[in-house]
Design an enzyme around this catalytic site. Sequence first.
Site, PDB file in Angstrom:
ATOM      1  N   LYS A  88       0.808  -1.231   0.000  1.00 21.26           N
ATOM      2  CA  LYS A  88       0.000   0.000   0.000  1.00 21.26           C
ATOM      3  C   LYS A  88       0.838   1.277   0.000  1.00 21.26           C
ATOM      4  O   LYS A  88       0.418   2.296  -0.524  1.00 21.26           O
ATOM      5  CB  LYS A  88      -0.935   0.028   1.217  1.00 21.26           C
ATOM      6  N   ASP A 124      -9.559   2.745   3.003  1.00 21.14           N
ATOM      7  CA  ASP A 124      -9.511   2.109   4.337  1.00 21.14           C
ATOM      8  C   ASP A 124     -10.014   3.081   5.405  1.00 21.14           C
ATOM      9  O   ASP A 124     -10.834   2.712   6.257  1.00 21.14           O
ATOM     10  CB  ASP A 124      -8.080   1.687   4.691  1.00 21.14           C
TER      11      ASP A 124
END
Length: 302
Positions: A88, A124
């Site tokens: 990420k 997220d």
Amino acid sequence: MNEKVFTFDDLTSRAILDSGYRQDAILAVIGNPVAHSASPAMHQPALDECAINGRYIKLEVPVGRVNEALQRLNALGFIGANITVPHKFAALDACHHVDDAAMQIGAVNTVKFIDGEVHGWNTDGPGFARAMQEEFAISLMGQRVMIIGAGGGAGQAIATQCARDGAERIVLVNRTLEKIESLAALLRKRFPLTKFHAMALSDIQLEGVARQCQLLINTSSVGLKSDDHSPVNEGCFSAHHLVYDTIYKPPLTDFLRLASKQQARVANGFSMLLHQGVLAFDIWFPGQAPLETMRAGLLSVS
Ligand code: ATR
């Protein structure tokens, strides 16, 4: 379900990716390892429900090759991808454009290829905010939050989201204090209206500080093994607490069990996983994400 795990080396031709399948691959989750990912169980039923002709595949990419992998997916005509651990942070550098949440969190978990360029988002943090709405009917504005295990990627995303949404106070707790002191300093500079504290997990004042918070969140990896003990002891929990564990497998960690014993309201990370996925699908196909279909898909593998 598409159970096969494709590799970086498979990204050389459409024939390798698609022969033997009725539909072409158009989306992927990129991770390492990635075999366990629940994302296809959410996104493939969503594609089918929306009558979008394509497959969502698992793609294992070695560390250091995310940029190349994204370039290859782009060249192969993919619509986008999800990015998971450990890629990420590297994915942020591979993007031509990123949204505010991704920039502030410092990580990208969703990309879309637009006019040959890689656009990145982080769903997220926003997915966590939606999970708080769904589980506890709260917004993060004005909350006093304790984040346990704030040294990892999930902790960083959630701490940043809480600050973005106007939390009053954020207590970052970690086994290794040094790891969160720099995060606290960075967040203080970026979000001057929120108060930040950094505490070691072993600090004897932890229970007292926890009592002054409303929302307690475990973002550490402690609890993934079913015999793991809670990272904090029972004295940290009271009946007024809302307690969230980002872990969803097992569904009831020792952290949540101790909190329940003290009559706190508890929820696990299923809702965050679901909502980050729904937000990602909405980026690829605006306005089309079928929430309940995705929830059922995820439930089927949980
Ligand atoms: P990431 O999410 O980036 O993959 P991780 O290595 O899985 O990170 O760790 C996530 C968090 O779990 C970290 O805050 C880590 O604490 P440290 O920074 O001190 O390593 C925490 N963690 C992992 N194992 C732990 C344990 N046994 N006790 C307490 N915290 C732990």
